[in-house]
Motif scaffolding. Structure first.
Motif, PDB file in Angstrom:
ATOM      1  N   VAL A  54      -6.468  -9.868  -1.027  1.00 50.50           N
ATOM      2  CA  VAL A  54      -7.125  -8.631  -0.600  1.00 50.50           C
ATOM      3  C   VAL A  54      -6.117  -7.482  -0.597  1.00 50.50           C
ATOM      4  N   PHE A  55      -4.911  -7.768  -0.097  1.00 54.26           N
ATOM      5  CA  PHE A  55      -3.883  -6.730  -0.053  1.00 54.26           C
ATOM      6  C   PHE A  55      -3.475  -6.307  -1.458  1.00 54.26           C
ATOM      7  N   ILE A  56      -3.346  -7.282  -2.368  1.00 51.96           N
ATOM      8  CA  ILE A  56      -3.013  -6.956  -3.753  1.00 51.96           C
ATOM      9  C   ILE A  56      -4.103  -6.080  -4.367  1.00 51.96           C
ATOM     10  N   LEU A  57      -5.358  -6.453  -4.121  1.00 46.48           N
ATOM     11  CA  LEU A  57      -6.477  -5.692  -4.668  1.00 46.48           C
ATOM     12  C   LEU A  57      -6.488  -4.261  -4.127  1.00 46.48           C
ATOM     13  N   PRO A  95      -2.509 -25.254  -8.986  1.00 46.82           N
ATOM     14  CA  PRO A  95      -1.726 -26.163  -8.133  1.00 46.82           C
ATOM     15  C   PRO A  95      -1.009 -25.456  -6.993  1.00 46.82           C
ATOM     16  N   ALA A  96      -0.363 -24.321  -7.285  1.00 49.53           N
ATOM     17  CA  ALA A  96       0.351 -23.585  -6.241  1.00 49.53           C
ATOM     18  C   ALA A  96      -0.613 -23.036  -5.206  1.00 49.53           C
ATOM     19  N   MET A  97      -1.770 -22.545  -5.646  1.00 47.14           N
ATOM     20  CA  MET A  97      -2.760 -22.012  -4.710  1.00 47.14           C
ATOM     21  C   MET A  97      -3.243 -23.082  -3.738  1.00 47.14           C
ATOM     22  N   LEU A  98      -3.473 -24.288  -4.247  1.00 44.62           N
ATOM     23  CA  LEU A  98      -3.955 -25.373  -3.393  1.00 44.62           C
ATOM     24  C   LEU A  98      -2.875 -25.863  -2.431  1.00 44.62           C
ATOM     25  N   LEU A  99      -1.610 -25.682  -2.817  1.00 38.73           N
ATOM     26  CA  LEU A  99      -0.515 -26.150  -1.964  1.00 38.73           C
ATOM     27  C   LEU A  99      -0.240 -25.216  -0.789  1.00 38.73           C
ATOM     28  N   HIS A 161       5.570  -6.443  11.132  1.00 43.44           N
ATOM     29  CA  HIS A 161       4.246  -7.013  10.898  1.00 43.44           C
ATOM     30  C   HIS A 161       3.810  -6.834   9.446  1.00 43.44           C
ATOM     31  N   PHE A 162       4.295  -5.773   8.795  1.00 44.30           N
ATOM     32  CA  PHE A 162       3.995  -5.559   7.387  1.00 44.30           C
ATOM     33  C   PHE A 162       4.606  -6.655   6.524  1.00 44.30           C
ATOM     34  N   TRP A 163       5.665  -7.273   7.018  1.00 40.69           N
ATOM     35  CA  TRP A 163       6.305  -8.403   6.314  1.00 40.69           C
ATOM     36  C   TRP A 163       5.275  -9.435   5.901  1.00 40.69           C
ATOM     37  N   PHE A 164       4.340  -9.726   6.782  1.00 34.65           N
ATOM     38  CA  PHE A 164       3.325 -10.741   6.518  1.00 34.65           C
ATOM     39  C   PHE A 164       2.523 -10.390   5.269  1.00 34.65           C
ATOM     40  N   PHE A 165       2.046  -9.156   5.185  1.00 37.35           N
ATOM     41  CA  PHE A 165       1.224  -8.740   4.056  1.00 37.35           C
ATOM     42  C   PHE A 165       2.047  -8.652   2.773  1.00 37.35           C
ATOM     43  N   LEU A 166       3.267  -8.116   2.879  1.00 34.19           N
ATOM     44  CA  LEU A 166       4.110  -7.998   1.696  1.00 34.19           C
ATOM     45  C   LEU A 166       4.462  -9.370   1.145  1.00 34.19           C
ATOM     46  N   PHE A 167       4.791 -10.302   2.018  1.00 30.50           N
ATOM     47  CA  PHE A 167       5.145 -11.645   1.564  1.00 30.50           C
ATOM     48  C   PHE A 167       3.992 -12.302   0.816  1.00 30.50           C
ATOM     49  N   TYR A 168       2.789 -12.248   1.390  1.00 33.99           N
ATOM     50  CA  TYR A 168       1.657 -12.875   0.727  1.00 33.99           C
ATOM     51  C   TYR A 168       1.299 -12.162  -0.577  1.00 33.99           C
ATOM     52  N   ALA A 169       1.476 -10.852  -0.623  1.00 34.49           N
ATOM     53  CA  ALA A 169       1.225 -10.129  -1.866  1.00 34.49           C
ATOM     54  C   ALA A 169       2.198 -10.573  -2.952  1.00 34.49           C
ATOM     55  N   VAL A 170       3.492 -10.659  -2.611  1.00 33.21           N
ATOM     56  CA  VAL A 170       4.506 -11.108  -3.573  1.00 33.21           C
ATOM     57  C   VAL A 170       4.239 -12.552  -3.986  1.00 33.21           C
ATOM     58  N   LEU A 171       3.909 -13.397  -3.019  1.00 32.20           N
ATOM     59  CA  LEU A 171       3.668 -14.807  -3.294  1.00 32.20           C
ATOM     60  C   LEU A 171       2.513 -14.978  -4.284  1.00 32.20           C
ATOM     61  N   TYR A 172       1.401 -14.307  -4.027  1.00 33.63           N
ATOM     62  CA  TYR A 172       0.250 -14.443  -4.922  1.00 33.63           C
ATOM     63  C   TYR A 172       0.499 -13.804  -6.278  1.00 33.63           C
ATOM     64  N   TRP A 173       1.224 -12.696  -6.277  1.00 32.54           N
ATOM     65  CA  TRP A 173       1.549 -12.069  -7.553  1.00 32.54           C
ATOM     66  C   TRP A 173       2.350 -13.018  -8.439  1.00 32.54           C
ATOM     67  N   LEU A 174       3.331 -13.703  -7.854  1.00 34.57           N
ATOM     68  CA  LEU A 174       4.143 -14.635  -8.629  1.00 34.57           C
ATOM     69  C   LEU A 174       3.354 -15.881  -9.013  1.00 34.57           C
ATOM     70  N   SER A 190      12.332 -22.168  -3.925  1.00 28.25           N
ATOM     71  CA  SER A 190      13.254 -21.650  -2.909  1.00 28.25           C
ATOM     72  C   SER A 190      12.517 -21.368  -1.608  1.00 28.25           C
ATOM     73  N   PHE A 191      11.329 -20.806  -1.717  1.00 26.92           N
ATOM     74  CA  PHE A 191      10.515 -20.551  -0.530  1.00 26.92           C
ATOM     75  C   PHE A 191      10.201 -21.850   0.208  1.00 26.92           C
ATOM     76  N   ALA A 192       9.717 -22.858  -0.517  1.00 23.27           N
ATOM     77  CA  ALA A 192       9.354 -24.124   0.122  1.00 23.27           C
ATOM     78  C   ALA A 192      10.567 -24.786   0.768  1.00 23.27           C
ATOM     79  N   LEU A 193      11.669 -24.863   0.043  1.00 23.62           N
ATOM     80  CA  LEU A 193      12.858 -25.541   0.574  1.00 23.62           C
ATOM     81  C   LEU A 193      13.488 -24.746   1.720  1.00 23.62           C
TER      82      LEU A 193
END
Length: 356
Positions: A54-57, A95-99, A161-174, A190-193
């Motif tokens: 939603v944030f990306i959109l 696969p990444a989305m489901l994980l 608090h913006f960190w949360f939205f920025l992180f998920y935006a970057v994560l989904y973009w990648l 790197s994120f997972a580990l």
């Protein structure tokens, strides 16, 4: 079908890491007081994950409105996104989305279990390390002349608090990106580990609650003036961190009866993740690197100023994240070089008669 098989193969290491982590969390969940808490947390994270797309959109819509200015905005967005979200791209990302929800819920189980695995005994030591590293003065006190103004505090609170939205935006973009496979996988691994090694294992070993809760565990509280200032600033500018801190402490005191997201100070995962994004940004271009590095510095300052973390929590998170990124990069580099080396040496082996 071939695209999905190829996607599963390319995500095999990430799948193994996340599923092993989830298996460990499942075993650990047996010691938690209520299975309903885990389901509630999972539902919460599933809802939270939707904010990424939603944030990306929203961001993309603003970009289109300002830069491209189409005559029919909705029509333009529909056809542009339809072309971008091809079946091949979605299968590549599946696969990444489901994980994501599996990993997020597993992390929450580990974080909620920290006080059951190791009592919160490190705060006094971490506080003393802060004093020793900063000339006998607490880092928040050194920062207070610069940051101790309600408006500045409010801006740092917003950034945290913006960190949360920025992180998920970057994560989904990648996750959806198909142009940078090595960079994409380096960030995901790197994120997972980082969250497993730093956010779970290290958080248990150095179990601590942070400056905002210091007075709940110790008779003498050197952070009482900081918390008093934050409450005073809250009268002028909303400081959301105070409400979140109270919610987390109530959850901890309820022992799971009212939900428990967990409390952990060392290391700072806000800082660790911001550093991962900054390193990734420099791999894209100078502008992204500068912007995300600035954001990482703001997160470090906010984590101290808002009472969430000791400065050493942020330092440990930053160094740990950079180290994980480097090690993952080396491993992926060797993996990428192996097929090329095999192709380069194959003719020589054939010429020598090894295949005759």
């Amino acid at each position: 079908m071939n695209t999905l098989r190829a996607s599963l193969r390319s995500h095999s290491v990430l799948l193994l890491i996340v599923l092993l982590y989830a298996a460990a969390a499942t075993l650990l969940a047996g010691s938690l007081p209520s299975a309903a808490d885990i389901l509630n947390v999972l539902a919460g994270f599933l809802l939270a994950i939707l904010t990424g797309p939603v944030f990306i959109l929203c961001g993309y819509t603003i970009h289109v409105m300002l830069m491209r200015r189409p005559h029919r905005l909705c029509h333009y967005l529909y056809h542009d996104l339809r072309g971008y979200l091809s079946n091949e791209r979605l299968l590549h990302a599946l696969p990444a989305m489901l994980l994501i929800p599996i990993f997020a819920s597993s992390f929450t189980v580990f974080k909620a279990a920290i006080p059951r695995l190791h009592a919160y005994t490190w705060d006094a030591t971490l506080s003393s390390w802060d004093m020793a590293l900063h000339g006998g003065m607490a880092p928040w006190e050194r920062l207070q002349p610069l940051l101790g103004h309600p408006l500045v505090t409010g801006l740092l609170n917003f950034a945290y608090h913006f960190w949360f939205f920025l992180f998920y935006a970057v994560l989904y973009w990648l996750i959806l990106d198909t142009r940078r496979p090595l960079l994409r996988m380096q960030f995901l691994l790197s994120f997972a580990l980082t969250w497993i090694v730093l956010g779970s294992l290290m958080a248990v070993l150095f179990a601590s609650v942070g400056p905002c809760y210091y007075g709940h565990l110790h008779a003498s509280d050197p952070y009482a003036p900081l918390m008093a200032y934050l409450h005073e600033a809250n009268q002028h500018v909303p400081i959301w961190a105070l409400q979140v801190q109270e919610m987390l402490w109530q959850g901890y005191q309820s022992k799971g009866a009212n939900g428990e997201l967990g409390i952990s100070a060392m290391p700072s995962m806000h800082v660790a993740t911001a550093v991962l994004m900054a390193i990734m940004g420099w791999r894209l271009n100078r502008a992204a690197g500068l912007a995300l590095t600035t954001f990482a510095v703001l997160i470090l300052l906010a984590s101290i100023h808002l009472g969430w973390h000791y400065a050493v929590d942020g330092y440990a998170g930053a160094v740990g994240a950079a180290l994980v990124w480097h090690l993952v990069g080396r491993a992926l580099g060797r993996q990428a070089a192996a097929p090329a080396m095999h192709l380069a040496t194959a003719p020589c082996m054939n010429k020598g008669g090894l295949t005759s």
